[in-house]
Design a protein around this motif. Structure first.
Motif, PDB file in Angstrom:
ATOM      1  N   MET A 206       2.053   1.835  -3.440  1.00 30.24           N
ATOM      2  CA  MET A 206       0.973   2.343  -4.295  1.00 30.24           C
ATOM      3  C   MET A 206       0.731   3.835  -4.067  1.00 30.24           C
ATOM      4  O   MET A 206       0.576   4.588  -5.027  1.00 30.24           O
ATOM      5  CB  MET A 206      -0.326   1.560  -4.035  1.00 30.24           C
ATOM      6  CG  MET A 206      -0.215   0.058  -4.289  1.00 30.24           C
ATOM      7  SD  MET A 206       0.197  -0.383  -5.981  1.00 30.24           S
ATOM      8  CE  MET A 206      -1.326   0.045  -6.783  1.00 30.24           C
ATOM      9  N   THR A 207       0.703   4.228  -2.815  1.00 27.62           N
ATOM     10  CA  THR A 207       0.435   5.654  -2.526  1.00 27.62           C
ATOM     11  C   THR A 207       1.632   6.531  -2.846  1.00 27.62           C
ATOM     12  O   THR A 207       1.470   7.736  -3.057  1.00 27.62           O
ATOM     13  CB  THR A 207       0.026   5.851  -1.050  1.00 27.62           C
ATOM     14  OG1 THR A 207       1.068   5.369  -0.200  1.00 27.62           O
ATOM     15  CG2 THR A 207      -1.276   5.136  -0.747  1.00 27.62           C
TER      16      THR A 207
ATOM     17  N   GLN B 172       0.838  -1.203   0.000  1.00 29.90           N
ATOM     18  CA  GLN B 172       0.000   0.000   0.000  1.00 29.90           C
ATOM     19  C   GLN B 172       0.875   1.256   0.000  1.00 29.90           C
ATOM     20  O   GLN B 172       0.570   2.229  -0.689  1.00 29.90           O
ATOM     21  CB  GLN B 172      -0.943   0.002   1.221  1.00 29.90           C
ATOM     22  CG  GLN B 172      -1.899   1.168   1.243  1.00 29.90           C
ATOM     23  CD  GLN B 172      -2.813   1.207   0.015  1.00 29.90           C
ATOM     24  OE1 GLN B 172      -3.255   0.174  -0.482  1.00 29.90           O
ATOM     25  NE2 GLN B 172      -3.087   2.390  -0.480  1.00 29.90           N
ATOM     26  N   HIS B 173       1.968   1.230   0.747  1.00 37.88           N
ATOM     27  CA  HIS B 173       2.900   2.358   0.777  1.00 37.88           C
ATOM     28  C   HIS B 173       3.474   2.616  -0.614  1.00 37.88           C
ATOM     29  O   HIS B 173       3.598   3.761  -1.055  1.00 37.88           O
ATOM     30  CB  HIS B 173       4.019   2.088   1.784  1.00 37.88           C
ATOM     31  CG  HIS B 173       4.974   3.209   1.936  1.00 37.88           C
ATOM     32  ND1 HIS B 173       6.157   3.269   1.218  1.00 37.88           N
ATOM     33  CD2 HIS B 173       4.924   4.332   2.697  1.00 37.88           C
ATOM     34  CE1 HIS B 173       6.803   4.373   1.544  1.00 37.88           C
ATOM     35  NE2 HIS B 173       6.075   5.049   2.438  1.00 37.88           N
TER      36      HIS B 173
END
Length: 129
Positions: A53-54, A50-51
């Motif tokens: 992706m963001t 997720q890190h």
């Protein structure tokens, strides 16, 4: 007395099979129950992905490199988990043959039947990934 001696031997055989059945049951639970990785590991790796992706907008290359690292880590942990499960499964049925050299006949067949079932379930689960 002779009847009691026979009962003692039968009880001993059952007691000797108990650890084999227990180890097989543990292998079976591992093979088809729950996730392949611990929840904490999954959460950590999902957070890292997720890190990545963001972070794509601010650093596309770094984000892709981070995603690559997460996939490499997941692959490594998955391989380790599968190797351990296979080892546990193998011990569940090979342990019966490596005891005192005597075979308990139907007990061995039952152990092998359970092992085959667990191999099938684990393989089918992997084929659905």
């Amino acid at each position: 007395m002779a009847g009691h001696e026979g009962e003692g031997r039968g009880f001993t055989k059952e007691r000797e099979k108990a650890p084999l059945v227990a180890s097989h049951e543990a292998a079976g639970r591992d093979a088809h129950g729950g996730r392949l990785l611990a929840d904490e590991q999954c959460d950590k790796l999902a957070g890292q992905l997720q890190h990545a992706m963001t972070g794509f907008v601010d650093g596309p290359r770094a984000a892709v490199e981070e995603a690559d690292h997460v996939l490499e880590e997941v692959t490594s942990r998955f391989t380790d988990a599968m190797t351990q499960r296979r080892r546990t499964l193998r011990q569940s049925w090979q342990g019966a043959d490596q005891g005192d050299g005597q075979h308990s006949g139907s007990g061995d067949t039952e152990q092998l039947r359970l092992a085959l079932r667990d191999y099938r379930e684990l393989t089918e689960r992997l084929l659905k990934l």
